[in-house]
Design an enzyme around this catalytic site. Structure first.
Site, mmCIF file in Angstrom:
data_model
loop_
_atom_site.group_PDB
_atom_site.id
_atom_site.type_symbol
_atom_site.label_atom_id
_atom_site.label_comp_id
_atom_site.label_asym_id
_atom_site.label_seq_id
_atom_site.Cartn_x
_atom_site.Cartn_y
_atom_site.Cartn_z
ATOM 1 C CE LYS A 13 -60.591 24.193 45.187
ATOM 2 N NZ LYS A 13 -59.484 25.107 44.942
ATOM 3 C CB SER A 146 -54.607 31.843 50.447
ATOM 4 O OG SER A 146 -55.545 31.648 49.604
ATOM 5 C CG ASP A 204 -60.534 27.928 47.087
ATOM 6 O OD1 ASP A 204 -61.274 27.385 46.163
ATOM 7 O OD2 ASP A 204 -59.557 28.065 46.944
HETATM 8 O O1 PMV Z 1 -56.520 24.739 41.093
HETATM 9 P P1 PMV Z 1 -57.158 25.973 41.269
HETATM 10 O O2 PMV Z 1 -57.961 26.037 42.591
HETATM 11 O O3 PMV Z 1 -56.654 27.002 40.870
HETATM 12 O O4 PMV Z 1 -58.620 25.611 40.540
HETATM 13 C C1 PMV Z 1 -58.822 26.335 39.155
HETATM 14 C C2 PMV Z 1 -60.152 26.026 38.793
HETATM 15 C C3 PMV Z 1 -60.663 26.613 37.533
HETATM 16 O O5 PMV Z 1 -61.967 26.132 37.131
HETATM 17 C C4 PMV Z 1 -59.604 26.251 36.315
HETATM 18 C C5 PMV Z 1 -60.510 28.113 37.330
HETATM 19 C C6 PMV Z 1 -61.572 28.937 38.158
HETATM 20 O O6 PMV Z 1 -61.248 30.293 38.300
HETATM 21 O O7 PMV Z 1 -62.564 28.379 38.574
#
Ligand code: PMV
Length: 396
Positions: A13, A146, A204
């Site tokens: 995603k 994951s 996710d």
């Molecule tokens: O890159 P990732 O999947 O770790 O996305 C983090 C998304 C944030 O909005 C910054 C944090 C969250 O928990 O939603």
């Protein structure tokens, strides 16, 4: 129990809009990325359960009789409930992993054992299986690798145990499960994610199960009814980022300058809603003007994210390189490095796409052309493999 070979895939995603704002109660749009994780499951009768994860160099086997003789009553019977820290501790004993085992390996093995033992314990005897999982997704890049792993495991184990039917009919190359079956897959996949991440939001695994585009708002996840598959470049700047620190940074900025930062978050929310509206209207035949709107939304959000303090020089470089070619990019996920996405308009000549990829690669980035809005977890024919699956299998 089924005796045939199963071949399952599930997508990763990206967040299209709403990262960071979602932490403060705003809407986020998450879309399935057509970089997939594949799982091949073969039932056999050698009394072993084998797990191979070639991308991260894992090969483990357990004696089914040994697992059978263990007291696994600590795992919930029947219903899907949250894995407790005590259950995870007990699974560590079952796994027999060495103390110096790397974290990624430990978590992947524990999630597998949790799902295998919980889903298969209703069988008279635990099944002997050979399972291999490989992925087109880079791990740890915020691309949901994951979750795609947990979704593949849940789908394959539920199918082999006949908890859900195999939707693949004679002559099908690929097919998907019914809504009800997908709900069960998603529930179990969320458990796998909980073993790996502790307290994930569930976005996710939902995107990986349902595919397409999802709206996430204050813990509620809903699927966008119609969302087109859009071509993108996915660029990994390879700059390491720390999601926790970046989220804390935004919180601090909001506390320090509430009058300035709160409107930015409200504006990002409006960008997500506008994007959702446009995607819904695009349907089967997207118009050029709709792409122009998507591009403007990307530009505005990227500026907002910079104002929130989650930009990075590498992401600025990505935006400049693509802007020079008339393309629009934004960071995706936590920012501070990590990945960015660039929208590719229809009609863009392939040499132009190749030149852009080349320019990004020469900045030291990894760059892949793929699509968003991809199908969710799918089952493929193991005998008439499409070229992509065959290529991946050949490469192992
Ligand atoms: O890159 P990732 O999947 O770790 O996305 C983090 C998304 C944030 O909005 C910054 C944090 C969250 O928990 O939603």
């Amino acid at each position: 129990m089924l005796s045939e070979v199963l071949l399952v895939s599930a997508p990763g995603k990206v967040i299209l809009h709403g990262e960071h704002a979602v932490v403060h109660g705003k809407v986020a749009l998450a879309v399935a990325l057509n970089l997939r994780t594949f799982l091949r499951l073969e039932p056999h009768s050698n009394g072993k359960v084998d797990l191979s994860l070639p991308n991260i160099g894992i090969k483990r086997a357990w004696d089914v009789a040994g697992l059978q003789s263990l007291d696994t009553s600590f795992l919930e019977q029947g219903d899907v409930t949250t894995p407790t820290p005590e259950q995870v501790e007990k699974l560590k004993d079952v796994a027999g992993l060495p103390d110096d085992c790397a974290v990624t390996e430990r978590l992947a093995v524990l999630a597998f054992l949790y799902l295998y033992l919980s889903i298969c314990q209703k069988q008279r005897a635990l099944p002997s299986l050979d399972i291999i999982v490989w992925s087109e997704l880079p791990p740890g890049a915020g691309l949901g690798s994951s979750a795609a792993y947990s979704v593949c495991l849940a789908a394959a184990l539920l199918t082999v145990c006949e908890e859900i039917p195999n939707p693949l009919k004679d002559g099908d190359c690929v097919n998907r499960w019914t809504r009800e079956d997908l709900e069960l897959i998603n529930k179990w996949a969320f458990q796998g994610e909980r073993v790996i991440h502790g307290n994930p939001s569930g976005v996710d695994n939902a995107v990986s199960t349902w595919g397409g585009a999802l709206r996430y708002h204050q813990g509620k996840i809903s699927s966008l009814k119609r969302s087109p598959a859009l071509q993108i470049l996915l660029t990994n700047t390879k700059v390491p980022r720390n999601t926790r620190a970046l989220v804390a940074g935004v919180r601090n900025r909001l506390l320090k300058f509430p009058e300035i930062v709160a409107p930015l978050l409200t504006s990002i929310d409006a960008i997500s809603l506008e994007c959702e509206r446009v995607l819904g209207e695009m349907g089967e035949a997207p118009a050029p003007e709709q792409y122009l709107v998507l591009e403007e939304l990307i530009d505005m959000n990227q500026h907002h994210l910079n104002a929130l303090g989650v930009g990075h020089a590498s992401l600025d470089q990505l935006c400049q390189v693509t802007r020079a070619r008339g393309l629009h990019s934004k960071l995706t996920g936590a920012g501070g490095g990590g990945c960015g996405i660039t929208l590719l308009k229809p009609g863009l000549e392939q040499p132009e796409v190749e030149a852009t990829k080349q320019a990004l690669t020469s900045c030291g980035f990894d760059c892949l052309e793929t699509s968003i809005g991809a199908p969710g977890v799918s089952i493929h024919s193991a005998t008439s493999l499409d070229s992509r699956v065959q290529q991946a299998l050949d490469g192992l």
